[in-house]
Design an enzyme around this catalytic site. Sequence first.
Site, PDB file in Angstrom:
ATOM      1  N   ASN A 102     -14.073  -4.097   9.742  1.00 13.24           N
ATOM      2  CA  ASN A 102     -14.192  -5.028  10.858  1.00 13.24           C
ATOM      3  C   ASN A 102     -15.651  -5.447  10.997  1.00 13.24           C
ATOM      4  O   ASN A 102     -16.539  -4.604  11.116  1.00 13.24           O
ATOM      5  CB  ASN A 102     -13.704  -4.393  12.157  1.00 13.24           C
ATOM      6  CG  ASN A 102     -12.203  -4.190  12.134  1.00 13.24           C
ATOM      7  OD1 ASN A 102     -11.456  -5.072  11.722  1.00 13.24           O
ATOM      8  ND2 ASN A 102     -11.748  -3.020  12.529  1.00 13.24           N
ATOM      9  N   ARG A 127     -17.608  -6.786  13.277  1.00 10.97           N
ATOM     10  CA  ARG A 127     -17.947  -7.109  14.672  1.00 10.97           C
ATOM     11  C   ARG A 127     -18.185  -5.822  15.436  1.00 10.97           C
ATOM     12  O   ARG A 127     -17.960  -4.739  14.909  1.00 10.97           O
ATOM     13  CB  ARG A 127     -16.775  -7.857  15.312  1.00 10.97           C
ATOM     14  CG  ARG A 127     -15.484  -7.053  15.156  1.00 10.97           C
ATOM     15  CD  ARG A 127     -14.348  -7.550  15.974  1.00 10.97           C
ATOM     16  NE  ARG A 127     -13.069  -7.092  15.481  1.00 10.97           N
ATOM     17  CZ  ARG A 127     -12.514  -5.916  15.748  1.00 10.97           C
ATOM     18  NH1 ARG A 127     -13.143  -5.057  16.539  1.00 10.97           N
ATOM     19  NH2 ARG A 127     -11.339  -5.571  15.246  1.00 10.97           N
ATOM     20  N   LYS A 161      -5.144   1.446  18.692  1.00  7.11           N
ATOM     21  CA  LYS A 161      -5.836   2.643  19.162  1.00  7.11           C
ATOM     22  C   LYS A 161      -5.682   2.823  20.677  1.00  7.11           C
ATOM     23  O   LYS A 161      -5.765   1.844  21.425  1.00  7.11           O
ATOM     24  CB  LYS A 161      -7.314   2.531  18.804  1.00  7.11           C
ATOM     25  CG  LYS A 161      -7.517   2.421  17.299  1.00  7.11           C
ATOM     26  CD  LYS A 161      -8.865   1.807  16.946  1.00  7.11           C
ATOM     27  CE  LYS A 161      -8.901   1.504  15.443  1.00  7.11           C
ATOM     28  NZ  LYS A 161     -10.065   0.666  15.094  1.00  7.11           N
ATOM     29  N   GLU A 165       0.849  -1.185   0.000  1.00  3.21           N
ATOM     30  CA  GLU A 165       0.000   0.000   0.000  1.00  3.21           C
ATOM     31  C   GLU A 165       0.881   1.230   0.000  1.00  3.21           C
ATOM     32  O   GLU A 165       1.986   1.208   0.556  1.00  3.21           O
ATOM     33  CB  GLU A 165      -0.852   0.012   1.275  1.00  3.21           C
ATOM     34  CG  GLU A 165      -2.319   0.061   1.029  1.00  3.21           C
ATOM     35  CD  GLU A 165      -3.136  -0.190   2.285  1.00  3.21           C
ATOM     36  OE1 GLU A 165      -2.735   0.235   3.384  1.00  3.21           O
ATOM     37  OE2 GLU A 165      -4.193  -0.820   2.150  1.00  3.21           O
ATOM     38  N   LYS A 166       0.405   2.307  -0.572  1.00  2.00           N
ATOM     39  CA  LYS A 166       1.088   3.585  -0.433  1.00  2.00           C
ATOM     40  C   LYS A 166       1.131   3.913   1.061  1.00  2.00           C
ATOM     41  O   LYS A 166       0.113   3.780   1.749  1.00  2.00           O
ATOM     42  CB  LYS A 166       0.306   4.663  -1.189  1.00  2.00           C
ATOM     43  CG  LYS A 166       0.905   6.048  -1.096  1.00  2.00           C
ATOM     44  CD  LYS A 166       2.012   6.218  -2.108  1.00  2.00           C
ATOM     45  CE  LYS A 166       2.847   7.447  -1.826  1.00  2.00           C
ATOM     46  NZ  LYS A 166       4.116   7.422  -2.567  1.00  2.00           N
TER      47      LYS A 166
HETATM   48  P1  ADP Z   1      -5.007  -3.963  11.471  1.00  2.00           P
HETATM   49  O1  ADP Z   1      -6.031  -4.808  10.802  1.00  2.00           O
HETATM   50  O2  ADP Z   1      -3.789  -4.719  11.871  1.00  2.00           O
HETATM   51  O3  ADP Z   1      -5.566  -3.100  12.560  1.00  2.00           O
HETATM   52  P2  ADP Z   1      -5.162  -1.723   9.574  1.00  2.00           P
HETATM   53  O4  ADP Z   1      -5.087  -1.941   8.114  1.00  2.00           O
HETATM   54  O5  ADP Z   1      -6.515  -1.469  10.155  1.00  2.00           O
HETATM   55  O6  ADP Z   1      -4.463  -2.974  10.316  1.00  2.00           O
HETATM   56  O7  ADP Z   1      -4.191  -0.547   9.996  1.00  2.00           O
HETATM   57  C1  ADP Z   1      -3.964  -0.220  11.348  1.00  2.00           C
HETATM   58  C2  ADP Z   1      -3.233   1.105  11.429  1.00  2.00           C
HETATM   59  O8  ADP Z   1      -1.981   1.051  10.735  1.00  2.00           O
HETATM   60  C3  ADP Z   1      -3.959   2.277  10.799  1.00  2.00           C
HETATM   61  O9  ADP Z   1      -4.907   2.861  11.655  1.00  2.00           O
HETATM   62  C4  ADP Z   1      -2.802   3.218  10.504  1.00  2.00           C
HETATM   63  O10 ADP Z   1      -2.386   3.884  11.678  1.00  2.00           O
HETATM   64  C5  ADP Z   1      -1.702   2.270  10.082  1.00  2.00           C
HETATM   65  N1  ADP Z   1      -1.728   2.083   8.609  1.00  2.00           N
HETATM   66  C6  ADP Z   1      -2.358   1.126   7.915  1.00  2.00           C
HETATM   67  N2  ADP Z   1      -2.206   1.279   6.584  1.00  2.00           N
HETATM   68  C7  ADP Z   1      -1.436   2.387   6.411  1.00  2.00           C
HETATM   69  C8  ADP Z   1      -0.921   3.095   5.262  1.00  2.00           C
HETATM   70  N3  ADP Z   1      -1.156   2.681   4.022  1.00  2.00           N
HETATM   71  N4  ADP Z   1      -0.175   4.208   5.492  1.00  2.00           N
HETATM   72  C9  ADP Z   1       0.087   4.647   6.752  1.00  2.00           C
HETATM   73  N5  ADP Z   1      -0.371   4.028   7.864  1.00  2.00           N
HETATM   74  C10 ADP Z   1      -1.118   2.912   7.710  1.00  2.00           C
END
Ligand code: ADP
Length: 450
Positions: A289, A291, A237, A200-201
């Site tokens: 999510n 849930r 979080k 991902e970017k």
């Molecule tokens: P998980 O399922 O492990 O919680 P997420 O995809 O929801 O993973 O991402 C969790 C956190 O990681 C996001 O809230 C953000 O802080 C960081 N994050 C995820 N993807 C990116 C991204 N492409 N660029 C910057 N930070 C990211």
Amino acid sequence: MFDKILIANRGEIALRVLRACKELGIATVAVHSTADEDAMHVRLADESVCIGPPASKDSYLNIPALLAACEITGADAVHPGYGFLAENARFAEILAEHNVHFIGPRPEHIRLMGDKIAAKRAATELGIPTVPGSTESVGSDAEAERWARDIGFPVMLKAAAGGGGRGMKVVRGESELGPALAMARAEAKAAFGDDTLYLEKYLERPRHVEIQVLGDGKGRAIHLGERDCSLQRRHQKVWEEGPSPALNTAARDQIGETVARAMRAIKYLGAGTVEFLYEDGKFHFIEMNTRIQVEHPVTEMITDIDLVVEQIRVAAGGDLTLAQSDVKFHGHAIECRINAENPVSFRPSPGKIVHYHPPGGLGVRIDSAVYHGYAIPPFYDSLVGKLIVHGKTRGECLMRLRRALDEFVVDGIETTLPLFRALAREKDVVDGDYHIHWLEEFLARGALER
Ligand code: ADP
């Protein structure tokens, strides 16, 4: 409606579900490991069943034991809470095969959103904007290199089966890519038993803004606004609030309606959260999510809608009784996740709580399962409880939060209360001026050590 619900969880969320059941007049069954015999959810439930030894894999994740508990008690539905089996599609299917209702989405939606690459593809098809990235899993290192060049550095390596903020790696240039891929694959394999990765970017300064949805599985779905969960440590979080200090009504309505329309299209059932990174006025989907989430009380406080009650109603086949126009937002809410950890090193600090005095007063809510004399076991997450504060405005909410945090006493273990006391007084936080890396930068400055 269901007659008896088995709650396949522990801690504050088990208690939260139990409260909803009591209000609906539904009998409750608690399950517990041998380490949780004295837990509050066990004490308050109508019946309880011990399902195994302390290790989660032998108890809270033990599907045969949970099925046996349903059979013995005659429970006709299971609420999974969050974590454990909440996003396990196979568990939902097995329950159905045994004529027990799963309080959550249909297995196909759990499965779809559990594969983060498939989820992003589905989001795109449903008209939801996503973070630019690979549309498929990356196979070889050469393939990853092509994607990375295409997307442009910095990029983030993520696990398709990921969750809990684990298995993510930032890569700033081509020379870092090879070693990062090897590390990310190994980590993903160890954490999720699946080393499928995608790219991902990497966004430098976004906020994490998520939309709460509710659907009845028959094509009706609404959104309940957003929560801003940008204050994170290790992608987890720490502090959540709603509404987001970064959104106005037009932006909220627009993204909310986009998401609700998508949920109507797939006939989504139950509660769910669609997560975005928000930067320069644009939303980028990262995952969904399927849930109830830890931070759901933020939404409950600003909408007066009981999300767990609604989950149970629609799971029992009820129609969604709320129209979008019934959802009215009022005031502001902030949630602090208070953990049993050292507030500087974040080392877990399980053990006995020798003195416990939670705050009270107008606009203060505590979702916690601990009590005076309770010993936090070392086997599970380290959540002591969630403090949720509501105010007419964000300013009033912060004032109340500072007061409530100062009142809160948890002695005998270390907690992250000092961190929240500092955050609630920190200028950027008070101004609502923060992003997903803000907290890490704040901690790196050693602000709490002084
Ligand atoms: P998980 O399922 O492990 O919680 P997420 O995809 O929801 O993973 O991402 C969790 C956190 O990681 C996001 O809230 C953000 O802080 C960081 N994050 C995820 N993807 C990116 C991204 N492409 N660029 C910057 N930070 C990211």
